[in-house]
Design an enzyme around this catalytic site. Structure first.
Site, PDB file in Angstrom:
ATOM      1  N   LYS A   1     -10.215  -2.300  11.903  1.00  0.00           N
ATOM      2  CA  LYS A   1     -10.222  -1.958  10.484  1.00  0.00           C
ATOM      3  C   LYS A   1     -11.671  -1.900   9.996  1.00  0.00           C
ATOM      4  O   LYS A   1     -12.434  -2.858  10.173  1.00  0.00           O
ATOM      5  CB  LYS A   1      -9.436  -3.046   9.736  1.00  0.00           C
ATOM      6  CG  LYS A   1      -8.762  -2.579   8.483  1.00  0.00           C
ATOM      7  CD  LYS A   1      -7.818  -3.654   7.988  1.00  0.00           C
ATOM      8  CE  LYS A   1      -7.173  -3.290   6.693  1.00  0.00           C
ATOM      9  NZ  LYS A   1      -6.426  -4.403   6.125  1.00  0.00           N
TER      10      LYS A   1
HETATM   11  O1  G3P Z   1      -4.553  -5.453   3.413  1.00  0.00           O
HETATM   12  C1  G3P Z   1      -5.109  -4.926   2.276  1.00  0.00           C
HETATM   13  C2  G3P Z   1      -4.255  -4.849   1.045  1.00  0.00           C
HETATM   14  O2  G3P Z   1      -2.917  -4.689   1.356  1.00  0.00           O
HETATM   15  C3  G3P Z   1      -4.564  -5.873  -0.001  1.00  0.00           C
HETATM   16  O3  G3P Z   1      -3.546  -6.056  -0.929  1.00  0.00           O
HETATM   17  O4  G3P Z   1      -2.492  -7.282  -2.798  1.00  0.00           O
HETATM   18  O5  G3P Z   1      -4.803  -7.943  -2.031  1.00  0.00           O
HETATM   19  O6  G3P Z   1      -4.426  -5.822  -3.272  1.00  0.00           O
HETATM   20  P1  G3P Z   1      -3.849  -6.809  -2.338  1.00  0.00           P
END
Ligand code: G3P
Length: 218
Positions: A87
């Site tokens: 990633k």
């Molecule tokens: O893995 C990255 C992403 O899914 C982060 O999600 O909820 O922290 O915006 P969030």
């Protein structure tokens, strides 16, 4: 549409996997920290453990922000297991690294994508997956799902093989809309995946079936 779980917690990965619908895992440095995983050795070991649990792609994020460091880290991560996807953040060095990984045959997930322009750049660079963060766009009063729509159209127009991995999913309707629009993958917290199970009419209907059966067989 593939279902990935967005967590580094092994018990959550096991629970989603037990349901039989899990296609992979995404992590990020915040999720690793939340799972209490720190230190290089522990982090690499943890990714290895996740790869043993799940048959599917596991995204492992580089910490380096400059090109050479990203390549070094990515090579190290890719060596852990064949299912590791490196990633890489959407930055100038990140785009260069995506291209190099593509040429090296190392699969990638371009993260922190918030615009169609970024999504085009990542696909041009040869990213395997691109992760638009739809929940965070919604948080900023911008329609996250519109970005998925744009990406589906653009990638289809030009036949990009890059898969759209909808990330930052906050609720079941995000997932349902991503399925309608045609995202290739959704990565969700466990509660969103299990949230798909429930409908009160299912519970009421089942209780009635069982009650009628009990009465008829008393
Ligand atoms: O893995 C990255 C992403 O899914 C982060 O999600 O909820 O922290 O915006 P969030």
């Amino acid at each position: 549409m593939k279902f990935f779980i967005d967590t580094a917690l092994l018990h959550e990965i096991r629970e989603a996997n037990d349901l039989g619908v899990l296609d992979g895992v995404t992590t990020n440095p915040s999720l690793m920290a939340k799972a209490g995983i720190s230190g290089k050795e522990n982090i690499l070991k943890h990714y290895h453990e996740i790869c043993q649990l799940v048959e599917g792609d596991v995204s492992a994020e580089v910490i380096a922000t400059e090109y050479e460091g990203m390549i070094r880290e990515g090579e190290e991560l890719a060596e852990i297991h064949e299912n590791i996807v490196v990633k890489v953040p959407m930055t100038r060095d990140g785009v260069k690294a995506l291209r190099t990984f593509y040429k090296m045959g190392i699969r990638t997930n371009c993260t922190l994508v918030f615009s169609a322009g970024q999504a085009i750049l990542a696909a041009k660079a040869g990213a395997t997956y691109v992760s638009p963060f739809i929940g965070r766009l919604d948080d900023a009063s911008t329609d996250g799902l519109s970005l998925i729509e744009q990406m589906v159209l653009i990638y289809r127009n030009f036949g990009f093989e890059t898969q759209i991995l909808a990330a930052s999913i906050r609720h079941t309707m995000h997932l349902v809309h991503c399925a309608e629009i045609g995202a290739d993958v959704v990565t969700c917290p466990l509660n969103v995946i299990t949230g798909l199970l429930y409908h009160p009419l299912t519970d009421i209907g089942l209780a009635k079936f069982l009650e009628d059966h009990r009465k008829a067989n008393a």
